[in-house]
Design an enzyme around this catalytic site. Structure first.
Site, PDB file in Angstrom:
ATOM      1  N   GLU A 104      24.715  47.922  45.073  1.00 21.90           N
ATOM      2  CA  GLU A 104      24.738  46.473  44.908  1.00 21.90           C
ATOM      3  C   GLU A 104      26.069  45.824  44.675  1.00 21.90           C
ATOM      4  O   GLU A 104      27.292  46.050  44.762  1.00 21.90           O
ATOM      5  CB  GLU A 104      25.158  46.191  43.154  1.00 21.90           C
ATOM      6  CG  GLU A 104      23.998  46.604  42.200  1.00 21.90           C
ATOM      7  CD  GLU A 104      24.312  46.529  40.536  1.00 21.90           C
ATOM      8  OE1 GLU A 104      22.989  47.821  39.578  1.00 21.90           O
ATOM      9  OE2 GLU A 104      25.113  45.530  39.828  1.00 21.90           O
ATOM     10  N   ASP A 106      27.210  41.934  43.581  1.00 22.94           N
ATOM     11  CA  ASP A 106      27.614  41.167  42.432  1.00 22.94           C
ATOM     12  C   ASP A 106      28.382  40.265  42.286  1.00 22.94           C
ATOM     13  O   ASP A 106      30.058  40.337  42.971  1.00 22.94           O
ATOM     14  CB  ASP A 106      27.675  42.015  40.985  1.00 22.94           C
ATOM     15  CG  ASP A 106      26.873  43.305  41.314  1.00 22.94           C
ATOM     16  OD1 ASP A 106      25.384  43.215  41.536  1.00 22.94           O
ATOM     17  OD2 ASP A 106      26.942  43.679  40.040  1.00 22.94           O
ATOM     18  N   GLU A 108      28.927  38.277  38.335  1.00 24.56           N
ATOM     19  CA  GLU A 108      29.028  38.058  37.570  1.00 24.56           C
ATOM     20  C   GLU A 108      29.589  36.720  36.969  1.00 24.56           C
ATOM     21  O   GLU A 108      30.796  36.798  36.994  1.00 24.56           O
ATOM     22  CB  GLU A 108      28.593  39.036  36.219  1.00 24.56           C
ATOM     23  CG  GLU A 108      27.757  39.795  36.916  1.00 24.56           C
ATOM     24  CD  GLU A 108      27.888  40.993  35.897  1.00 24.56           C
ATOM     25  OE1 GLU A 108      26.856  41.848  35.932  1.00 24.56           O
ATOM     26  OE2 GLU A 108      29.292  41.975  36.031  1.00 24.56           O
ATOM     27  N   THR A 122      33.275  40.313  40.350  1.00 23.10           N
ATOM     28  CA  THR A 122      32.510  40.410  41.141  1.00 23.10           C
ATOM     29  C   THR A 122      32.757  41.791  41.848  1.00 23.10           C
ATOM     30  O   THR A 122      33.236  42.498  41.215  1.00 23.10           O
ATOM     31  CB  THR A 122      33.246  40.382  42.714  1.00 23.10           C
ATOM     32  OG1 THR A 122      34.614  40.687  43.033  1.00 23.10           O
ATOM     33  CG2 THR A 122      33.062  38.457  42.605  1.00 23.10           C
ATOM     34  N   ASN A 123      31.602  43.103  42.147  1.00 23.05           N
ATOM     35  CA  ASN A 123      31.579  43.854  42.149  1.00 23.05           C
ATOM     36  C   ASN A 123      31.204  44.566  43.486  1.00 23.05           C
ATOM     37  O   ASN A 123      29.954  44.490  43.644  1.00 23.05           O
ATOM     38  CB  ASN A 123      31.438  44.700  40.660  1.00 23.05           C
ATOM     39  CG  ASN A 123      31.334  45.833  40.076  1.00 23.05           C
ATOM     40  OD1 ASN A 123      31.850  46.627  41.149  1.00 23.05           O
ATOM     41  ND2 ASN A 123      31.168  46.576  39.532  1.00 23.05           N
ATOM     42  N   ARG A 129      34.363  48.642  40.790  1.00 27.30           N
ATOM     43  CA  ARG A 129      34.783  48.602  41.473  1.00 27.30           C
ATOM     44  C   ARG A 129      35.212  46.977  41.442  1.00 27.30           C
ATOM     45  O   ARG A 129      35.430  45.777  42.565  1.00 27.30           O
ATOM     46  CB  ARG A 129      34.905  48.524  42.850  1.00 27.30           C
ATOM     47  CG  ARG A 129      34.718  50.049  43.814  1.00 27.30           C
ATOM     48  CD  ARG A 129      34.823  50.238  45.073  1.00 27.30           C
ATOM     49  NE  ARG A 129      35.252  51.350  46.008  1.00 27.30           N
ATOM     50  CZ  ARG A 129      34.836  52.543  45.469  1.00 27.30           C
ATOM     51  NH1 ARG A 129      33.305  51.943  45.549  1.00 27.30           N
ATOM     52  NH2 ARG A 129      35.022  53.673  45.780  1.00 27.30           N
ATOM     53  N   GLY A 199      35.956  40.445  25.734  1.00 25.96           N
ATOM     54  CA  GLY A 199      35.695  42.157  25.736  1.00 25.96           C
ATOM     55  C   GLY A 199      35.120  42.048  24.698  1.00 25.96           C
ATOM     56  O   GLY A 199      34.114  43.384  23.989  1.00 25.96           O
TER      57      GLY A 199
END
Ligand SMILES: *[C@@H]1O[C@H](CO)[C@@H](O)[C@H](O)[C@H]1NC(C)=O
Length: 279
Positions: A104, A106, A108, A122-123, A129, A199
């Site tokens: 992936e 990403d 978001e 971001t990932n 990560r 959160g």
């Protein structure tokens, strides 16, 4: 191993030296590259599909995906995020492969209470990560361009052509990097008030529904997996030199979270972080 790394380093240096121009996005209508994925009645079309809106209400969010699958390419989209009270909502734009060992890449966007800042997460990979930044503008006021440049050497996340993150191919260190599985693009708007805003402390206020994200652009310049991906794996290699200063600027000023520095999760620095230092 060492020579493989040297080869990639040289290629990267060359591409930086030659100052590969940032690829130009070509705005095309939604239907050229994308189809709706779910909750079709929660997508509205304007001007022959050159602009669309995704709706989220208490019944459902919605999403769309690319028609094609790609192995490398440059993908961008213009989005105007949910305005006003968007706490609890997430708008995502990402690449994903379908296999069980899936990859992936990403973007978001985590909404917030009116006047409070969005977070851009971001990932790369499967949710381990993450990096998070604040944006240097209010993403609900106007359209902004979010792009992913993905090739064999690196993945670059860009916001209005400013690189905000570079994830290099460190496969020689054993770091997973998407290189052999085609991916589709996806975008969606959904409720994630169990984690998205502060959160999960800020819940979606359904009295403010529907929540609306607007899209334009729909640019895809990818190597179609069905064609011959081999031709494409060297394309669009670099980020032109002056842009690295902007990357530094974003990272110094706007970083909220970087998995590289999270010693609770990663008692020893992840290998790619060590090599690329900040990145
Ligand atoms: C929302 O606003 C609060 C208060 O300013 C901030 O702490 C938080 O990082 C913002 N963004 C999200 C997505 O929680």
């Amino acid at each position: 191993m060492a020579s493989h790394h040297l080869c990639c380093m040289l290629l990267m240096l060359m591409s930086v030296a030659f100052g590969a121009a940032p690829r130009k996005s070509v705005d095309v209508p939604f239907g050229r590259n994308y189809v709706p994925t779910w909750a079709f009645d929660h997508i509205k079309y304007f001007n022959g599909g050159s602009e669309i809106q995704l709706y989220l209400d208490k019944y459902t969010g919605t999403g769309f995906q690319s028609k094609g699958s790609y192995l490398f390419g440059h993908f961008s989209i213009h989005i105007k995020m949910v305005p006003g009270d968007s706490a609890g909502t997430v708008t995502a734009f990402y690449l994903s492969s379908q296999s069980s060992e899936h990859d992936e890449i990403d973007f978001e966007f985590l909404g917030n209470r009116t006047g409070q800042p969005y977070i851009l997460q971001t990932n790369v990979g499967k949710g381990d990560r993450e990096q998070r930044i604040f944006l240097w503008f209010d993403p609900t006021q106007k359209y902004h361009t979010y792009s992913i440049l993905w090739n064999l050497y690196q993945i670059v996340f860009l916001v209005d052509d400013v690189p905000i993150r570079v994830f290099k191919n460190n496969r020689d260190l054993g770091v997973k990097f998407p290189f052999n599985q085609p991916m589709k693009l996806y975008s969606s708007l959904w409720n994630a008030d169990d984690w998205a805003t502060r959160g999960g402390q800020e819940k979606t206020d359904w009295s403010k529904a529907p929540f609306v994200a607007s899209y334009r652009g729909f640019h895809i310049d990818g190597c179609e997996a069905s064609v011959q991906a081999k031709f494409c794996d060297t394309q669009s290699k670099g980020v032109p030199r002056p842009r690295w200063r902007r990357l530094r600027w974003v990272r110094d000023k706007y970083t909220i979270y970087n998995y590289c520095n999270d010693r609770t999760r990663y008692p020893t620095t992840p290998l790619e972080c060590k090599r690329d230092r900040d990145i």
